[in-house]
Motif scaffolding. Structure first.
Motif, short mmCIF file in Angstrom:
data_model
loop_
_atom_site.label_atom_id
_atom_site.label_comp_id
_atom_site.label_asym_id
_atom_site.label_seq_id
_atom_site.Cartn_x
_atom_site.Cartn_y
_atom_site.Cartn_z
N ALA A 22 0.80 -1.16 0.08
CA ALA A 22 0.09 -0.12 0.11
C ALA A 22 0.99 1.20 0.12
O ALA A 22 0.42 2.36 -0.41
CB ALA A 22 -1.09 0.12 1.40
N GLU A 36 -4.72 2.94 1.78
CA GLU A 36 -4.47 1.73 2.99
C GLU A 36 -5.76 1.33 3.51
O GLU A 36 -6.88 2.20 3.47
CB GLU A 36 -3.52 2.61 3.67
CG GLU A 36 -2.04 2.95 3.17
CD GLU A 36 -1.16 3.55 4.38
OE1 GLU A 36 -1.78 4.05 5.18
OE2 GLU A 36 -0.14 3.47 3.80
N GLY A 37 -5.68 0.57 4.50
CA GLY A 37 -6.84 0.20 5.08
C GLY A 37 -7.04 1.05 6.37
O GLY A 37 -6.52 1.99 6.60
N GLY A 40 -4.48 3.19 8.26
CA GLY A 40 -3.35 3.28 7.61
C GLY A 40 -2.30 2.18 7.69
O GLY A 40 -1.08 2.12 7.77
N THR A 41 -2.94 0.88 8.09
CA THR A 41 -2.01 -0.41 8.29
C THR A 41 -1.05 -0.64 7.15
O THR A 41 -1.49 -0.45 6.08
CB THR A 41 -3.11 -1.40 8.40
OG1 THR A 41 -3.91 -1.09 9.56
CG2 THR A 41 -2.00 -2.79 9.11
N GLY A 299 -0.11 -7.18 1.98
CA GLY A 299 -1.00 -5.91 1.77
C GLY A 299 -2.46 -6.51 1.75
O GLY A 299 -3.43 -5.84 1.59
N THR A 302 -5.22 -4.02 2.69
CA THR A 302 -4.85 -2.46 2.53
C THR A 302 -4.30 -2.19 1.07
O THR A 302 -4.33 -1.04 0.88
CB THR A 302 -3.49 -2.44 3.43
OG1 THR A 302 -2.44 -3.28 2.84
CG2 THR A 302 -3.67 -2.85 4.81
N ARG A 303 -4.51 -3.28 0.50
CA ARG A 303 -4.02 -3.00 -1.12
C ARG A 303 -5.27 -3.69 -1.90
O ARG A 303 -5.16 -4.70 -1.74
CB ARG A 303 -2.81 -3.39 -1.51
CG ARG A 303 -2.42 -3.16 -3.04
CD ARG A 303 -0.91 -3.52 -3.39
NE ARG A 303 -0.55 -4.96 -3.01
CZ ARG A 303 -1.05 -6.20 -3.62
NH1 ARG A 303 -1.73 -6.01 -4.71
NH2 ARG A 303 -0.58 -7.28 -3.18
#
Length: 494
Positions: A22, A36-37, A40-41, A299, A302-303
């Motif tokens: 991410a 990001e998840g 912002g992980t 990711g 998150t991605r």
């Protein structure tokens, strides 16, 4: 073309983008920053090969609709709407008529419907038939990193299930996104080597997406999801030799049914190996000489590969889109007629002739793999929709004559997403257009309005206009619907 050369050229084109976390934006065609998840992980550390299937299963089981970024929800909705439209559009093609006739005597209870038709089938056959219908015109969504058509296997499986077992629209959309993530990440791990040797990756990776999405809606636990993915791994389907025949659309349909089948068995504790994706004699090592397991696990949450999905303005292979785009632009700007054209030359990447080099297509399906036909029909009719890749268009004498004056030339300096097209007119004038990124690419995405126009165009003559409008509205509101199966019922013929 050697594997190394192919990999290099696709990397340049962005069709085989390396998986990124991410914190780094994807490069090449279709570059779109992935959010990001929650909180912002950062992406997780690379997962050992031994844990790939279980790590993926754990993510799918735990992922919630509430955790999806708004951009991902929106792209998931666009993916669903585009899939419904193309499934309606293909519903009365000869391919589906044949399949419906062949399977009707063997169908179980009438549990789910078919878009654009009156027949109802058991959910396994309904998933297969809607999957076939959605791919007939080669007009469906495309994940450019892998050339997977993500929605066909996944949406076909879970919408059939949603008619039999009511699920909310939000849960449905979450499952759709998770299915897309699953199949595209697994595709990333083996592409391009897997594709190069002849596998049709929409079928071979799509079955994982269908199994994951259906399993999510069934409420599988982590152990059962591992088994569902394992049973999916045992059912790879689809070879590139089928391209240009009815068999090509069989592949996403079969992947949908196979994935649903896998999830149904796993829900009853039908077991499989715990490492069917990554084991020494598992799926990835059996079907490909490349295995990048980080592309599957890095990711997660998150991605999102769903953000890299694209939608076709032209009903054919993606490598022909730049040439069609150039031809339509020059035709419209100069009000060209076929009798004015002396010849058409164009510089193309070698991949264009490798995939679409049919000089004399005999049917509309073969026309989808002919750069000669695609450019000729674009110049004659100013479009590249499903009507331009029909048997009628391929046999049209004006189009056929112009097709003989189309001359693609391979140029290694041209990227796969580009074309340099020149039209020489009989009066001596020369018209040129260079396309860096065709309409429909990530760089020039189709707007919501353009997706709606595509939908209504391909539904014309199949559904009445008010019904088409209602189905469109339901697709846009999928996340808010109490029951996702309402879309399927609204899209069937009365």
């Amino acid at each position: 073309m050697s594997r190394i050369d192919r990999r290099t050229l696709l990397g340049t084109a962005g069709l085989a983008l390396a998986a990124t976390g991410a914190r780094a934006a994807p490069e090449g065609i279709g570059a779109r920053a992935a959010p990001e998840g929650p909180g912002g992980t950062a992406p997780a550390a690379p997962t050992p090969a031994a844990d790939v299937t279980r790590t993926l299963a754990r993510y799918v089981v735990g992922a919630r609709y509430e955790d999806l970024p708004e951009a991902v929800r929106r792209e998931g909705t666009r993916t669903f709407l585009n899939w419904v439209g193309v499934a309606i559009g293909g519903s009365h093609h000869e391919t589906l008529d044949v399949a419906v006739s062949a399977l009707a005597p063997f169908s179980g209870p009438a549990q789910a419907g078919l878009f654009g038709r009156t027949e109802r089938f058991d959910i396994m056959n309904a998933a297969f038939l809607n999957g076939v219908s959605s791919h007939i015109f080669d007009y469906d969504d495309t994940h450019l990193k892998t050339v997977i058509h993500p929605a066909g296997p996944v949406a076909s499986a879970i919408l059939a299930y949603a008619e039999m077992h009511p699920v909310s629209g939000a849960d449905f959309l979450n499952a759709l996104v998770l299915g897309v993530e699953t199949e595209c990440r697994i595709g990333n791990a083996v592409y391009p080597n897997h594709y190069d040797v002849g596998w049709h990756i929409t079928g071979t990776a799509g079955v994982f997406g269908a199994a994951a999405a259906a399993g999510k809606l069934m409420g599988l636990n982590e152990r059962q999801m591992v088994w569902a993915l394992g049973l999916a791994a045992s059912q790879p389907v689809g070879l590139r030799e089928s391209f240009g025949s009815m068999n090509k659309s069989f592949n996403p349909g079969r992947a949908a049914a196979n994935g649903l089948f896998a999830a149904i068995l796993a829900a009853k504790n039908y077991t499989s190996s715990d490492g069917m994706i990554e084991a020494k004699r598992g799926w990835a090592n059996t079907v490909s000489t490349k295995q990048d397991y980080r592309a599957i696990t890095d990711g997660l949450g998150t991605r999102y590969e769903a953000l890299l999905n694209t939608y076709k303005p032209f009903a054919c292979g993606i490598v022909m889109h730049p040439a069609i785009d150039a031809a339509v632009q020059l035709r419209d700007e100069n009000r060209l007629t076929p009798d004015e054209i002396e010849r058409v030359t164009m510089k193309v990447h070698p991949l264009v002739l490798e995939l679409t080099g049919k000089t004399t297509p005999r049917s509309g399906l073969e026309g989808k793999f002919s750069i000669y036909h695609a450019v000729a029909v674009a110049l004659v009719e100013g479009a590249g929709g499903e009507k331009q890749f029909s048997d009628r268009a391929v046999r049209d004498p004006v189009i056929t004559a112009l097709r003989g004056r189309v001359a693609p030339v391979v140029d290694a300096a041209i990227k796969p997403e580009q074309v340099d097209l020149t039209i020489t007119l009989k009066d001596g004038r020369s018209l040129n257009r260079f396309i860096a990124h065709a309409i429909g690419s990530v760089e020039r995405p189709m707007s919501d309005a353009a997706l709606e126009r595509k939908f209504t165009d391909i539904a014309e003559g199949i559904l009445p206009d008010p019904q088409t409008r209602r189905v469109l509205d339901l697709c846009w509101r999928i996340a808010a619907l109490p029951q996702a199966g309402e879309v399927a019922r609204a899209g069937a013929q009365a």
